[in-house]
Design a protein around this motif. Sequence first.
Motif, PDB file in Angstrom:
ATOM      1  N   ALA A 147       0.942  -1.198   0.067  1.00  0.00           N
ATOM      2  CA  ALA A 147      -0.129  -0.115   0.036  1.00  0.00           C
ATOM      3  C   ALA A 147       0.863   1.214   0.042  1.00  0.00           C
ATOM      4  CB  ALA A 147      -0.966   0.017   1.088  1.00  0.00           C
ATOM      5  N   LEU A 148       0.349   2.400  -1.007  1.00  0.00           N
ATOM      6  CA  LEU A 148       1.280   3.533  -0.743  1.00  0.00           C
ATOM      7  C   LEU A 148       0.949   4.175   0.379  1.00  0.00           C
ATOM      8  CD1 LEU A 148       0.406   5.024  -4.379  1.00  0.00           C
ATOM      9  CD2 LEU A 148       2.468   3.889  -3.601  1.00  0.00           C
ATOM     10  N   PRO A 149       2.155   4.968   0.956  1.00  0.00           N
ATOM     11  CA  PRO A 149       2.057   5.781   2.032  1.00  0.00           C
ATOM     12  C   PRO A 149       0.782   6.834   2.133  1.00  0.00           C
ATOM     13  CG  PRO A 149       4.474   5.261   1.736  1.00  0.00           C
ATOM     14  CD  PRO A 149       3.343   4.802   0.405  1.00  0.00           C
ATOM     15  N   GLU A 150       0.151   7.182   3.230  1.00  0.00           N
ATOM     16  CA  GLU A 150      -0.757   8.204   2.859  1.00  0.00           C
ATOM     17  C   GLU A 150      -0.216   9.323   2.519  1.00  0.00           C
ATOM     18  OE1 GLU A 150      -4.265   9.600   2.731  1.00  0.00           O
ATOM     19  OE2 GLU A 150      -4.143   7.327   3.194  1.00  0.00           O
ATOM     20  N   ALA A 151       1.100   9.458   3.194  1.00  0.00           N
ATOM     21  CA  ALA A 151       1.660  11.110   2.691  1.00  0.00           C
ATOM     22  C   ALA A 151       1.926  10.982   1.184  1.00  0.00           C
ATOM     23  CB  ALA A 151       3.104  11.013   3.172  1.00  0.00           C
ATOM     24  N   GLN A 152       2.363  10.103   0.635  1.00  0.00           N
ATOM     25  CA  GLN A 152       2.387   9.921  -0.946  1.00  0.00           C
ATOM     26  C   GLN A 152       1.128   9.905  -1.583  1.00  0.00           C
ATOM     27  OE1 GLN A 152       5.386   7.011  -2.368  1.00  0.00           O
ATOM     28  NE2 GLN A 152       5.352   7.760  -4.282  1.00  0.00           N
ATOM     29  N   ARG A 153      -0.032   9.314  -1.094  1.00  0.00           N
ATOM     30  CA  ARG A 153      -1.390   9.172  -1.919  1.00  0.00           C
ATOM     31  C   ARG A 153      -1.788  10.702  -1.941  1.00  0.00           C
ATOM     32  NH1 ARG A 153      -5.200   4.615   0.082  1.00  0.00           N
ATOM     33  NH2 ARG A 153      -4.312   5.366   2.124  1.00  0.00           N
ATOM     34  N   ASP A 154      -1.425  11.299  -0.843  1.00  0.00           N
ATOM     35  CA  ASP A 154      -1.870  12.870  -0.776  1.00  0.00           C
ATOM     36  C   ASP A 154      -1.485  13.696  -1.852  1.00  0.00           C
ATOM     37  OD1 ASP A 154      -3.734  14.689   0.635  1.00  0.00           O
ATOM     38  OD2 ASP A 154      -1.812  15.567   1.339  1.00  0.00           O
ATOM     39  N   ARG A 155       0.097  13.333  -2.411  1.00  0.00           N
ATOM     40  CA  ARG A 155       0.639  14.160  -3.211  1.00  0.00           C
ATOM     41  C   ARG A 155       0.140  14.025  -4.700  1.00  0.00           C
ATOM     42  NH1 ARG A 155       3.747  14.228   1.020  1.00  0.00           N
ATOM     43  NH2 ARG A 155       5.264  15.590   1.420  1.00  0.00           N
ATOM     44  N   PHE A 156      -0.931  13.137  -4.943  1.00  0.00           N
ATOM     45  CA  PHE A 156      -1.350  12.789  -6.142  1.00  0.00           C
ATOM     46  C   PHE A 156      -2.634  13.703  -6.193  1.00  0.00           C
ATOM     47  CE2 PHE A 156       1.256   8.925  -5.869  1.00  0.00           C
ATOM     48  CZ  PHE A 156       1.798   9.107  -7.288  1.00  0.00           C
ATOM     49  N   THR A 157      -2.616  14.424  -7.425  1.00  0.00           N
ATOM     50  CA  THR A 157      -3.971  15.479  -7.691  1.00  0.00           C
ATOM     51  C   THR A 157      -5.094  14.338  -7.940  1.00  0.00           C
ATOM     52  OG1 THR A 157      -2.639  16.946  -8.569  1.00  0.00           O
ATOM     53  CG2 THR A 157      -4.766  17.238  -9.135  1.00  0.00           C
ATOM     54  N   MET A 158      -4.916  13.282  -8.662  1.00  0.00           N
ATOM     55  CA  MET A 158      -5.785  12.491  -9.283  1.00  0.00           C
ATOM     56  C   MET A 158      -5.588  11.185  -9.031  1.00  0.00           C
ATOM     57  SD  MET A 158      -7.554  14.299 -12.515  1.00  0.00           S
ATOM     58  CE  MET A 158      -8.298  16.141 -12.602  1.00  0.00           C
ATOM     59  N   ARG A 159      -6.551  10.156  -8.587  1.00  0.00           N
ATOM     60  CA  ARG A 159      -6.565   8.763  -8.883  1.00  0.00           C
ATOM     61  C   ARG A 159      -7.368   8.272  -9.674  1.00  0.00           C
ATOM     62  NH1 ARG A 159      -6.768   4.729  -3.803  1.00  0.00           N
ATOM     63  NH2 ARG A 159      -8.960   5.015  -3.868  1.00  0.00           N
ATOM     64  N   ILE A 160      -7.305   7.711 -10.860  1.00  0.00           N
ATOM     65  CA  ILE A 160      -8.143   7.263 -11.878  1.00  0.00           C
ATOM     66  C   ILE A 160      -8.013   5.962 -12.151  1.00  0.00           C
ATOM     67  CG2 ILE A 160      -8.254   9.634 -12.667  1.00  0.00           C
ATOM     68  CD1 ILE A 160      -6.874   8.555 -15.066  1.00  0.00           C
ATOM     69  N   SER A 161      -9.122   5.334 -12.683  1.00  0.00           N
ATOM     70  CA  SER A 161      -9.174   3.855 -12.788  1.00  0.00           C
ATOM     71  C   SER A 161      -9.593   4.054 -14.577  1.00  0.00           C
ATOM     72  CB  SER A 161     -10.306   3.232 -12.369  1.00  0.00           C
ATOM     73  OG  SER A 161     -10.527   1.871 -12.507  1.00  0.00           O
ATOM     74  N   MET A 162      -8.904   3.262 -15.136  1.00  0.00           N
ATOM     75  CA  MET A 162      -9.045   3.031 -16.718  1.00  0.00           C
ATOM     76  C   MET A 162     -10.283   2.351 -17.050  1.00  0.00           C
ATOM     77  SD  MET A 162      -6.565   4.518 -18.099  1.00  0.00           S
ATOM     78  CE  MET A 162      -6.718   3.788 -19.904  1.00  0.00           C
ATOM     79  N   GLY A 163     -10.616   1.003 -16.296  1.00  0.00           N
ATOM     80  CA  GLY A 163     -11.615   0.398 -16.602  1.00  0.00           C
ATOM     81  C   GLY A 163     -11.376  -0.408 -17.937  1.00  0.00           C
ATOM     82  N   TYR A 164     -12.417  -1.275 -18.177  1.00  0.00           N
ATOM     83  CA  TYR A 164     -12.262  -2.235 -19.376  1.00  0.00           C
ATOM     84  C   TYR A 164     -12.861  -1.363 -20.774  1.00  0.00           C
ATOM     85  CZ  TYR A 164     -11.068  -6.232 -16.741  1.00  0.00           C
ATOM     86  OH  TYR A 164     -10.334  -7.037 -15.921  1.00  0.00           O
ATOM     87  N   PRO A 165     -12.428  -1.500 -21.800  1.00  0.00           N
ATOM     88  CA  PRO A 165     -12.960  -0.592 -23.128  1.00  0.00           C
ATOM     89  C   PRO A 165     -14.380  -1.492 -23.521  1.00  0.00           C
ATOM     90  CG  PRO A 165     -11.254  -2.260 -23.581  1.00  0.00           C
ATOM     91  CD  PRO A 165     -11.220  -2.551 -22.096  1.00  0.00           C
ATOM     92  N   ASP A 166     -15.042  -0.616 -24.000  1.00  0.00           N
ATOM     93  CA  ASP A 166     -16.459  -1.065 -24.636  1.00  0.00           C
ATOM     94  C   ASP A 166     -16.309  -2.049 -25.575  1.00  0.00           C
ATOM     95  OD1 ASP A 166     -16.024   0.635 -26.611  1.00  0.00           O
ATOM     96  OD2 ASP A 166     -17.120   2.126 -25.818  1.00  0.00           O
ATOM     97  N   ALA A 167     -16.957  -2.593 -26.142  1.00  0.00           N
ATOM     98  CA  ALA A 167     -16.966  -3.693 -27.247  1.00  0.00           C
ATOM     99  C   ALA A 167     -16.596  -3.285 -28.485  1.00  0.00           C
ATOM    100  CB  ALA A 167     -18.243  -4.502 -27.527  1.00  0.00           C
TER     101      ALA A 167
END
Length: 260
Positions: A147-167
């Motif tokens: 797991a990333l340290p909380e101090a490092q996660r706080d330095r990321f402006t965004m956390r996104i998920s790509m997800g699977y592409p549609d058909a």
Amino acid sequence: MLGAITSVIDGKPEAARSALICLLAEGHLLIEDVPGVGKTMLARALAASIDAAVRRIQFTPDLLPGDVTGVSAFNPIEREFEFKPGAVFANIVIADEINRSSPKTQSALLEAMEERQVTVDGHTHLVPHPFLVVATQNPLEMEGTYALPEAQRDRFTMRISMGYPDARAETLMLRQRETVNPLESVRPVVTTHEVAELIVAARHIHVAPAIEEYTVSLAQATRAHPDLKLGASPRATLQLVRAAKVAAALEGRSFVIPDD
């Protein structure tokens, strides 16, 4: 830039837009998802669209902090120690599978991400400007992750998920990528100097006092919510406003609205 990125990442315009917002907001991007959905491809597409120094760090359990930040090595000819810069000294740093290395190595990025500098043996070295860390990680349930340290996660402006592409997008990918890699056709469309000018322009987007109060109220609500263990930090509030300014600029406005 968006056109260059979306030519590689099919069916993910929001992910491409988020990457661009992080760059122009002087933030950092964390992409979390299962293997094989294009996390690294998105980071490489963004890097390929800019004429800039790009370094990729493959985080592994045996990676050392010095491999990231650099080390002081003795020069027998000059008879003195000299600094050997690490992979973090680039405009865009792709931290691939960041949660596969130990927390000690992960934390080597903390100073560079927040202060745009690295301190080694008491000497401070500035990283290039603009500076962006695009990190990818697998879900924590995957074997061999930390797991990333909380101090490092706080330095990321965004956390996104790509997800699977549609058909449709996945079928198109099968047709187009059978014989050619789309990254090979991507050419830089801006220089680092032009990106720096865009960053300055985004800073001057107007934020009304009512929008500032609205942003603070959002952060305050996360800190008081009973279902949240840890609310948004003041750094998160600042990054939210910076990202909103860039979002407004991308829409062609000189002012921020709540939807941004």
